[in-house]
Design an enzyme around this catalytic site. Structure first.
Site, mmCIF file in Angstrom:
data_model
loop_
_atom_site.group_PDB
_atom_site.id
_atom_site.type_symbol
_atom_site.label_atom_id
_atom_site.label_comp_id
_atom_site.label_asym_id
_atom_site.label_seq_id
_atom_site.Cartn_x
_atom_site.Cartn_y
_atom_site.Cartn_z
ATOM 1 N N ARG A 157 1.046 -4.331 12.251
ATOM 2 C CA ARG A 157 0.335 -4.572 13.508
ATOM 3 C C ARG A 157 0.948 -5.810 14.156
ATOM 4 O O ARG A 157 1.308 -6.764 13.456
ATOM 5 C CB ARG A 157 -1.160 -4.829 13.270
ATOM 6 C CG ARG A 157 -1.974 -3.587 12.971
ATOM 7 C CD ARG A 157 -2.113 -2.680 14.197
ATOM 8 N NE ARG A 157 -2.857 -1.473 13.920
ATOM 9 C CZ ARG A 157 -2.316 -0.306 13.522
ATOM 10 N NH1 ARG A 157 -1.007 -0.207 13.344
ATOM 11 N NH2 ARG A 157 -3.078 0.747 13.326
ATOM 12 N N HIS A 170 5.829 1.350 19.014
ATOM 13 C CA HIS A 170 4.785 1.784 18.069
ATOM 14 C C HIS A 170 4.846 3.296 17.811
ATOM 15 O O HIS A 170 3.906 4.037 18.123
ATOM 16 C CB HIS A 170 3.387 1.378 18.562
ATOM 17 C CG HIS A 170 2.399 1.272 17.439
ATOM 18 N ND1 HIS A 170 1.292 0.465 17.470
ATOM 19 C CD2 HIS A 170 2.355 1.885 16.226
ATOM 20 C CE1 HIS A 170 0.608 0.577 16.344
ATOM 21 N NE2 HIS A 170 1.231 1.451 15.573
ATOM 22 N N GLY A 224 0.858 -1.188 0.000
ATOM 23 C CA GLY A 224 0.000 0.000 0.000
ATOM 24 C C GLY A 224 0.890 1.233 0.000
ATOM 25 O O GLY A 224 2.057 1.177 -0.400
HETATM 26 C C1 DGY Z 1 -1.210 3.790 12.179
HETATM 27 O O1 DGY Z 1 -1.461 5.002 12.113
HETATM 28 O O2 DGY Z 1 -2.101 2.941 12.067
HETATM 29 C C2 DGY Z 1 0.172 3.301 12.346
HETATM 30 O O3 DGY Z 1 0.228 2.235 13.212
HETATM 31 C C3 DGY Z 1 1.155 4.383 12.678
HETATM 32 O O4 DGY Z 1 2.342 3.904 13.126
#
Ligand code: DGY
Length: 352
Positions: free
Chosen positions: A269, A317, A186
């Site tokens: 994730r 994260h 993406g």
């Molecule tokens: C999101 O914005 O979903 C991402 O995890 C950013 O790191």
């Protein structure tokens, strides 16, 4: 304690009128209730506080407790949430029919029950594009860190293990002539592949929702099966959305198929990795290095076996954590809420 942590704000002049006259003006009664589960980046927060919202916002430096969210959401028209808030059926139903828009300060949306949102006519917004550069930069940083043994190097310096210059010490891998395997091509995946190509990657295999022929020539890319990507890549980077199809796709079988010199990076994730299997793969030296910006759970407990591995670099994260990206993400959330409560199409809408 919980109650006092939720700051209630409407326009200051309305608040003054209420304080002075002890009644709710018509304008006050009409201010739409908006819940924000966290304080936004500074400029976006300043703007949010000026909007004509009956704002219920969690002001602590912690997640809004679930019971507070379930209580405050009642009668709300808009919700600004984070990727760490579970916006499930219970939350969406607790809101009642007033809820028109949920918008998350993230590009990922696996924490939102889209089916219930759709059923309840709630528009869902997110923050795509603006965090692509920040997240791609961080993913490259992790890839480099894992490939060049950065964690071991930093630890060695801090623990007094840095002796004379040694030709065989802390040697990692470079990128020239190597194959990159992108799981998820993406916006972020493409940005990562472009950056790593500049480091010398000669071939990119990718697996994802659809083939992107326009990338084949510039990235020397090939749409490949997941198996081929695992067996032939030197660097395997996960930038995919978390879906039923990608959940725990990186399991022991997948790690076993990778080259022993492979570097595995995940900035997607935590749930795309079967974490116990990753620990087993590290225990068995199936991989040369790992870089993670996401784990299961988050935060990762400090006694996690992952932390014992010197060749596993873990960040908390922070993919989108630049001042620039986060400010714009905050603005986008406000734009989405404003449009949503007016019944307009969200400017940054998730199609669901
Ligand atoms: C999101 O914005 O979903 C991402 O995890 C950013 O790191």
């Amino acid at each position: 304690m919980l109650r006092s942590s939720v700051l209630s704000l409407t326009r200051p002049r309305l608040a003054t009128a209420i304080a002075r006259h002890g009644f709710h003006s018509t304008a006050f009664a009409m201010a739409p209730k908006v819940v924000a589960t966290r304080v936004l980046p500074a400029n976006a927060q300043a703007r949010l506080e000026k909007e004509n919202f009956d704002l219920k916002q969690w002001k602590e430096d912690s997640s809004m407790p679930r019971e507070t969210l379930l209580k405050e959401i009642q009668g709300a028209e808009g919700l600004i949430c984070l990727l760490s808030d579970k916006i499930d059926k219970d939350v969406l139903e607790a809101a009642g029919p007033s809820l028109k828009v949920v918008t998350t300060l993230s590009v990922g949306y696996d924490h939102i029950d889209l089916a219930t949102a759709k059923k309840n006519n709630v528009q869902v917004g997110y923050t795509p594009d603006v965090l692509t550069d920040a997240t791609a930069d961080l993913t490259v940083l992790l890839t480099l860190a894992a490939a060049r043994k950065m964690k071991q190097g930093i630890r060695a310096v801090e623990q007094g293990e840095w002796r004379e210059w040694r030709p065989n010490w802390l040697c990692g891998y470079q990128f020239a002539g190597k194959t990159l395997g992108m799981v998820g091509m993406g916006r972020i995946g493409e940005a990562v592949a472009r950056r790593l190509r500049a480091f010398g990657i000669s071939r990119t295999l990718y697996w994802g929702r659809r083939e992107k022929p326009e990338l084949h020539e510039p990235l020397q890319a090939e749409f490949a099966s997941f198996d081929k990507l695992l067996t032939e890549s030197d660097y395997i980077v996960a930038c995919c959305a978390m879906t039923p199809e990608t959940k725990e796709i990186f399991n022991y079988d997948a790690f076993k198929k990778m080259k022993r010199s492979a570097i595995f990076v995940n900035s997607a994730r935590g749930g795309v990795v079967k974490q116990d299997d990753l620990i087993r793969a590290l225990d068995e030296d199936l991989l040369a290095g790992v870089g993670l910006d996401v784990t299961t759970p988050e935060p990762l407990p400090t006694n996690s076996a992952l932390l014992k591995h010197d060749n596993c670099v873990i960040l908390p994260h922070i993919g989108s954590a630049t001042i620039e990206a986060r400010e714009v993400m905050g603005e986008m959330c406000i734009d989405n809420v404003l449009a949503g409560i007016q019944g307009k199409q969200l400017p940054f809408a998730l199609k669901h």
